[in-house]
Design a protein around this motif. Sequence first.
Motif, mmCIF file in Angstrom:
data_model
loop_
_atom_site.group_PDB
_atom_site.id
_atom_site.type_symbol
_atom_site.label_atom_id
_atom_site.label_comp_id
_atom_site.label_asym_id
_atom_site.label_seq_id
_atom_site.Cartn_x
_atom_site.Cartn_y
_atom_site.Cartn_z
ATOM 1 N N PRO A 281 38.410 40.778 41.872
ATOM 2 C CA PRO A 281 38.784 40.624 43.705
ATOM 3 C C PRO A 281 37.936 41.492 44.348
ATOM 4 O O PRO A 281 37.413 40.879 45.568
ATOM 5 C CB PRO A 281 40.239 40.956 43.726
ATOM 6 N N ALA A 282 37.676 42.605 44.034
ATOM 7 C CA ALA A 282 36.843 43.556 45.176
ATOM 8 C C ALA A 282 35.455 43.175 45.073
ATOM 9 O O ALA A 282 34.635 42.941 46.405
ATOM 10 C CB ALA A 282 36.978 44.820 44.674
ATOM 11 N N LYS A 283 34.730 42.983 44.089
ATOM 12 C CA LYS A 283 33.237 42.409 44.090
ATOM 13 C C LYS A 283 33.292 41.158 44.840
ATOM 14 O O LYS A 283 32.406 40.707 45.492
ATOM 15 C CB LYS A 283 32.646 42.253 42.598
ATOM 16 N N ALA A 284 34.288 40.087 44.260
ATOM 17 C CA ALA A 284 34.203 38.791 44.549
ATOM 18 C C ALA A 284 34.331 38.788 46.421
ATOM 19 O O ALA A 284 33.349 38.126 47.026
ATOM 20 C CB ALA A 284 35.287 37.999 44.123
ATOM 21 N N ALA A 285 35.067 39.681 46.905
ATOM 22 C CA ALA A 285 35.192 39.814 48.409
ATOM 23 C C ALA A 285 33.947 40.387 49.157
ATOM 24 O O ALA A 285 33.714 39.776 50.062
ATOM 25 C CB ALA A 285 36.417 40.711 48.710
ATOM 26 N N THR A 286 33.390 41.209 48.340
ATOM 27 C CA THR A 286 32.082 41.981 48.831
ATOM 28 C C THR A 286 31.217 40.623 49.081
ATOM 29 O O THR A 286 30.152 40.603 50.110
ATOM 30 C CB THR A 286 31.593 43.105 47.983
ATOM 31 N N VAL A 287 30.934 40.047 47.911
ATOM 32 C CA VAL A 287 29.793 39.186 47.852
ATOM 33 C C VAL A 287 30.191 37.820 48.888
ATOM 34 O O VAL A 287 29.048 37.538 49.597
ATOM 35 C CB VAL A 287 29.537 38.194 46.385
ATOM 36 N N ILE A 288 31.248 37.355 48.932
ATOM 37 C CA ILE A 288 31.608 36.218 49.814
ATOM 38 C C ILE A 288 31.541 36.714 51.119
ATOM 39 O O ILE A 288 31.030 36.121 52.235
ATOM 40 C CB ILE A 288 33.013 35.828 49.518
ATOM 41 N N ALA A 289 31.793 38.063 51.623
ATOM 42 C CA ALA A 289 31.780 38.598 53.013
ATOM 43 C C ALA A 289 30.129 38.665 53.315
ATOM 44 O O ALA A 289 30.099 38.516 54.434
ATOM 45 C CB ALA A 289 32.375 39.985 52.969
ATOM 46 N N ALA A 290 29.519 39.078 52.499
ATOM 47 C CA ALA A 290 27.906 39.122 52.700
ATOM 48 C C ALA A 290 27.509 37.775 53.204
ATOM 49 O O ALA A 290 26.559 37.686 54.046
ATOM 50 C CB ALA A 290 27.248 39.859 51.749
ATOM 51 N N GLU B 15 37.799 31.540 42.866
ATOM 52 C CA GLU B 15 37.099 31.408 41.544
ATOM 53 C C GLU B 15 36.098 32.422 41.348
ATOM 54 O O GLU B 15 36.063 32.626 39.940
ATOM 55 C CB GLU B 15 36.110 29.927 42.157
ATOM 56 N N LEU B 16 35.375 33.122 42.210
ATOM 57 C CA LEU B 16 34.208 34.114 41.854
ATOM 58 C C LEU B 16 35.295 35.327 41.288
ATOM 59 O O LEU B 16 34.798 35.916 40.301
ATOM 60 C CB LEU B 16 33.793 34.495 43.152
ATOM 61 N N ALA B 17 36.454 35.613 41.644
ATOM 62 C CA ALA B 17 37.056 36.779 41.212
ATOM 63 C C ALA B 17 37.536 36.450 39.753
ATOM 64 O O ALA B 17 37.788 37.571 39.260
ATOM 65 C CB ALA B 17 38.321 37.076 42.348
ATOM 66 N N ARG B 18 37.682 35.343 39.317
ATOM 67 C CA ARG B 18 38.169 35.171 37.923
ATOM 68 C C ARG B 18 37.034 35.224 36.912
ATOM 69 O O ARG B 18 37.191 35.588 35.808
ATOM 70 C CB ARG B 18 38.734 33.746 37.839
ATOM 71 N N ARG B 19 35.824 35.376 37.639
ATOM 72 C CA ARG B 19 34.480 35.452 36.470
ATOM 73 C C ARG B 19 34.504 36.836 35.797
ATOM 74 O O ARG B 19 34.818 37.920 36.465
ATOM 75 C CB ARG B 19 33.499 35.338 37.173
#
Length: 222
Positions: free
Chosen positions: A78-87, A69-73
């Motif tokens: 995908p890269a930034k979404a993964a970084t945010v979720i991982a944090a 959901e975040l990656a589609r924004r």
Amino acid sequence: MSVPIAHLPAAQRPRERLLLLGPHALSDGELLALLLGQGTRGLSALELAAQLLGEYGGLAELAAARPEELARRAGIGPAKAATVIAAFHLGTRSRTTGSVPQLATPADIARVAVPLFAGARVERLLVLICDTQNRLRHRAFVAEGAIDHVAVPVREVLNTVLRHDGRAFAVIHNHPSGDPTPSTDDRRASTLLATAATTVGLRYLDHLVIAGESWCTAPPLD
């Protein structure tokens, strides 16, 4: 016109402020901007972070966002979404990591599991894997479903425990509806899990249903 962070005075840049003053001096938006790294066309990382927090309503709601959901924004990907979720998940794990807990009671299980479901909007199934002394060795989510419905994959639960050299396990799932009362299906799942565990030489500890900070055990059917 948007001003890139690199063009701001050093005293206003999130990275420099963090290094000089510490993370507690930064706003939620500044910390999020550091994770994003850079903005997008027409928006600096600070402005993009502010938009995200505004759209989701705050950090807690953003932390509950699904990666896809975040990656589609626009401006994320995908890269930034993964970084945010991982944090966010590292933060959650840091609050549940410490001395190895022993899962001797349902309350012990709930103490470990409840924080791992914070903000969840769909049902998820968690397995807590323990050694012979019921000491927690591993946590693993094995299923995710639509709101108020997740099947209990008994074989996958057992395989997960065995794959991590477990000797005992507890199963936990959440009710996004807000009511932790176990359903007949929840109790039937407990019966299947307890029976299957005995068959393969594992010790079944409990099955908990979580709703927010509340929880109930789901005893096997008589």
